[in-house]
Enzyme design. Structure first.
Site, short mmCIF file in Angstrom:
data_model
loop_
_atom_site.label_atom_id
_atom_site.label_comp_id
_atom_site.label_asym_id
_atom_site.label_seq_id
_atom_site.Cartn_x
_atom_site.Cartn_y
_atom_site.Cartn_z
N HIS A 17 -5.39 -65.63 -19.16
CA HIS A 17 -3.96 -65.33 -18.85
C HIS A 17 -2.74 -66.02 -19.53
O HIS A 17 -2.83 -66.98 -20.11
CB HIS A 17 -3.81 -65.32 -17.45
CG HIS A 17 -4.01 -66.96 -17.04
ND1 HIS A 17 -2.77 -67.99 -17.09
CD2 HIS A 17 -4.99 -67.52 -16.42
CE1 HIS A 17 -3.07 -68.94 -16.72
NE2 HIS A 17 -4.30 -68.92 -16.21
N GLU A 40 -11.12 -68.47 -11.28
CA GLU A 40 -10.45 -70.00 -11.66
C GLU A 40 -11.72 -70.76 -11.15
O GLU A 40 -12.42 -70.25 -9.90
CB GLU A 40 -9.15 -70.26 -11.45
CG GLU A 40 -9.09 -71.81 -11.71
CD GLU A 40 -8.91 -71.97 -13.20
OE1 GLU A 40 -9.93 -72.12 -13.69
OE2 GLU A 40 -7.73 -72.21 -13.74
#
Length: 241
Positions: free
Chosen positions: A9, A85
């Site tokens: 990202h 994550e």
């Protein structure tokens, strides 16, 4: 033999302030992060993507949407929780400068395979679930779109580093040697013999060579053998695929 493009990202508000965001809600791309995502989307606009998968966290979905919006054909986006994550547990939301004083920090740096975050998961567990997810999606993409298919997976820094370490045959304890910057592109081609790492942490350059000619897209599986001497490069008769 499908090929996965791994994209981290773009820069988030937490990245910019030195905070370990983890899985906290409401962490989105900052202005620089949006610019990075747009730049990566431009690079990938020349690549015909067969599928797009993202971590469910918003900063990854924002990055993935920027990329899919630049595709010439409409491309849906699915989320994969195993690409989320690392669960940093009690560490998430804390400044990195404070975490660097914790005894666990040294273990994360030198022996991450032994690191388990208080109230969270271990780095080994993170690698195992991420690698399983990528290899599973890769098989599905190849079954549906053929051996020349290229697909996108948008995830997080440590997750992508762990996937690359596995593809390189590198022990998790050495994965800190791998750098994965915001909105960077890394490329892995999985075969029956072995994975081939075609690129890591790239932020510029033409990627159109990843899309195979239409006539070759649904041919039989290409050889998984490595070309002795290195071959002639993408698009050449003597290149490895």
């Amino acid at each position: 033999m499908a090929t996965v493009i791994l994209v981290r990202h773009g820069r988030s508000s937490a990245n910019a302030t030195g905070v370990l965001a983890g899985r906290l809600p409401g962490v989105k791309l900052d202005e620089r992060g949006h610019e990075q995502a747009a730049s990566t989307a431009e690079r990938l606009a020349t690549v015909r993507l067969a599928s797009a998968v993202s971590s469910p966290l918003e900063r990854c979905k924002q990055t993935a949407r920027a990329i899919t919006a630049q595709q010439s054909a409409q491309l849906g986006l699915t989320t994969e929780r195993k690409l989320t994550e690392c669960d940093y547990g009690d560490w998430q939301g804390r400044p990195l400068k404070d975490l660097a004083k914790e005894p666990l920090w040294k273990i994360v740096q030198s022996q991450p395979s032994a690191a388990a975050f208080p109230g969270g998961e271990s780095m080994r567990a993170m690698q195992d679930r991420a690698v399983e997810a990528v290899r599973r999606h890769d098989r599905l993409v190849e079954e549906e779109h053929g051996p020349g298919a290229v697909w996108l997976a948008v995830s997080h820094g440590d997750v992508i580093k762990a996937i690359l370490a596995d593809a390189l045959g590198t022990h998790l304890d050495l994965f800190q040697r791998i750098q994965v910057d915001p909105a960077s592109v890394s490329i892995v081609r999985y075969t029956e013999a072995r994975p081939y790492v075609l690129g890591t942490n790239t932020s510029a350059g033409d990627l159109s060579w990843l899309t195979p000619p239409p006539s070759s897209r649904r041919r039989g599986k290409k050889t998984a053998d490595a070309v002795v001497g290195g071959g002639a490069g993408p698009g050449s008769a003597g290149s490895s695929s």
